[in-house]
Design a protein around this motif. Sequence first.
Motif, short mmCIF file in Angstrom:
data_model
loop_
_atom_site.label_atom_id
_atom_site.label_comp_id
_atom_site.label_asym_id
_atom_site.label_seq_id
_atom_site.Cartn_x
_atom_site.Cartn_y
_atom_site.Cartn_z
N GLN A 249 5.13 2.50 1.00
CA GLN A 249 5.86 2.95 -0.19
C GLN A 249 7.39 2.79 -0.09
O GLN A 249 8.01 2.28 -1.02
CB GLN A 249 5.50 4.41 -0.50
N ASP B 130 -5.45 2.74 -2.55
CA ASP B 130 -4.13 3.07 -2.00
C ASP B 130 -3.12 1.95 -2.27
O ASP B 130 -2.01 1.97 -1.73
CB ASP B 130 -4.24 3.31 -0.48
N MET C 146 -0.30 -0.42 -3.99
CA MET C 146 0.85 -0.30 -4.89
C MET C 146 1.20 -1.72 -5.31
O MET C 146 1.08 -2.66 -4.51
CB MET C 146 2.06 0.29 -4.16
N THR D 268 0.86 -1.18 0.00
CA THR D 268 0.00 0.00 0.00
C THR D 268 0.90 1.23 0.00
O THR D 268 2.10 1.13 0.25
CB THR D 268 -0.87 0.05 1.27
N LYS D 269 0.28 2.39 -0.20
CA LYS D 269 1.07 3.64 -0.20
C LYS D 269 1.79 3.83 1.13
O LYS D 269 2.88 4.37 1.19
CB LYS D 269 0.15 4.83 -0.49
N GLU D 270 1.15 3.33 2.20
CA GLU D 270 1.78 3.41 3.52
C GLU D 270 3.13 2.67 3.54
O GLU D 270 4.02 3.00 4.30
CB GLU D 270 0.83 2.76 4.54
#
Length: 382
Positions: free
Chosen positions: A101, A137, A139, A97-99
């Motif tokens: 990244q 969100d 990735m 997830t973007k968290e």
Amino acid sequence: MSEILEADVVVVGAGVHGSSAALHLARAGKKTILLEQFTVPHSRGSSHGQTRIIRQTNFGTPALAPLLEDSYKQWKAIQAQAGDVLLRPSPLLVLGTKEKQPLMEQMAESVRESGHVPQWLAPAHVNNMFGLECGGDAMAFLDPSGGVLMADKCVGALQRLFRAAGGMLLDGWPVAEIKVEPEGSVEVRGQRGKVRAASLVLCPGPWAAPLLGKIGLHLPVRVERISVLYWRVKDSRRTTTTSFVDVSDDRGHFYGLPDIEYPGLVKVCFHGGPEVHPDQRDKCDGREIRERVMQYVQKKFPCLEPQPVIEESCMYTTTPDEECIVDTHPKYKNIIFAAGFSGTGFKIGPAVGRILSLLAQGHPLPYDLSEFSLSRFSKSKI
Ligand SMILES: Cc1cc2nc3c(=O)[nH]c(=O)nc-3n(C[C@H](O)[C@H](O)[C@H](O)COP(=O)(O)OP(=O)(O)OC[C@H]3O[C@@H](n4cnc5c(N)ncnc54)[C@H](O)[C@@H]3O)c2cc1C
């Protein structure tokens, strides 16, 4: 009847690492005996089951890079010699997830460093392509260096090739004692008898701590029972067609493989489990992990039935930093050991086997292995 055998090298443990070491030693012209406590093939250690994920990407452990590269080449050669399909190349889907990244970017960079190009995918594309339900969100990228090893076939092939090279595999032969003789040779003992050799290679998998404890080595490993769960595909036109690893969850990662083991069943697992004694693997309660994977599948895999239809078991032997231990006994240079592969060691079996064989023969290594030494934990009680 009790037997007394002699060899140049005795290898204990016929999982992927011991079988590979034994093959390298036999091919180097060493009289090699491989001892396995159970009758082979068996499903009580860490190398059984139909598949394992392989990739050439080290995902943040550069010291693994030469082992991954060497192993990939060796698996291809072993496949050709075995005359069986052992390695199926197929890109690995990496989800986050973007968290996450920074971690995702670090992993993608590692793909580039291994000479491949990560293919970033938009969440909608991932959902369409693989039958997933990732949020906005998400990735994701494909690691093109990925593939699947047919694990049981790989171990069987290593053992067949070992025997063909003149090696002796004795199964149903648990090693109970290890004795270093005054002149330096080693003797292993069990109910079946004794084997004497100039060198000893120990690859006992989940039994590493108790066995190595007999020669004064303290291994800081935790043995975990892993629930291997299979989920029925609802619609074969819309399902995951690739292996994946998902690092979105703070508790640990999930991974899976498409339906190449049992027709119509996808494997989805959590990378971790409750601590067990390796002799009591099936006594531990797998409900919490099963529930965790069920919630994950229900959230992300609308293409799968919400309940698993098969559960199998396996064991990880995990070190505090989740990297393996490949080393020589600090006091006895003719005792070599490999353990603590932390749920990721199958793919590097051929390279580990080569290293163990070189160490057992007193030859120099082609690469630096200090990152995998036991002394990094500084707890070895000699
Ligand atoms: C569910 C699961 C999924 C995994 N997925 C992947 C993956 O996708 N990719 C990857 O690279 N790796 C993966 N791994 C990790 C990998 O499979 C292991 O790291 C690897 O198989 C360990 O091999 P080993 O030879 O060290 O241990 P083992 O296979 O356990 O072999 C050790 C052997 O030693 C024998 N032994 C122990 N004590 C004695 C004794 N006293 N006398 C005689 N014999 C003895 C045991 O019976 C056993 O056969 C996974 C593991 C599991 C459990």
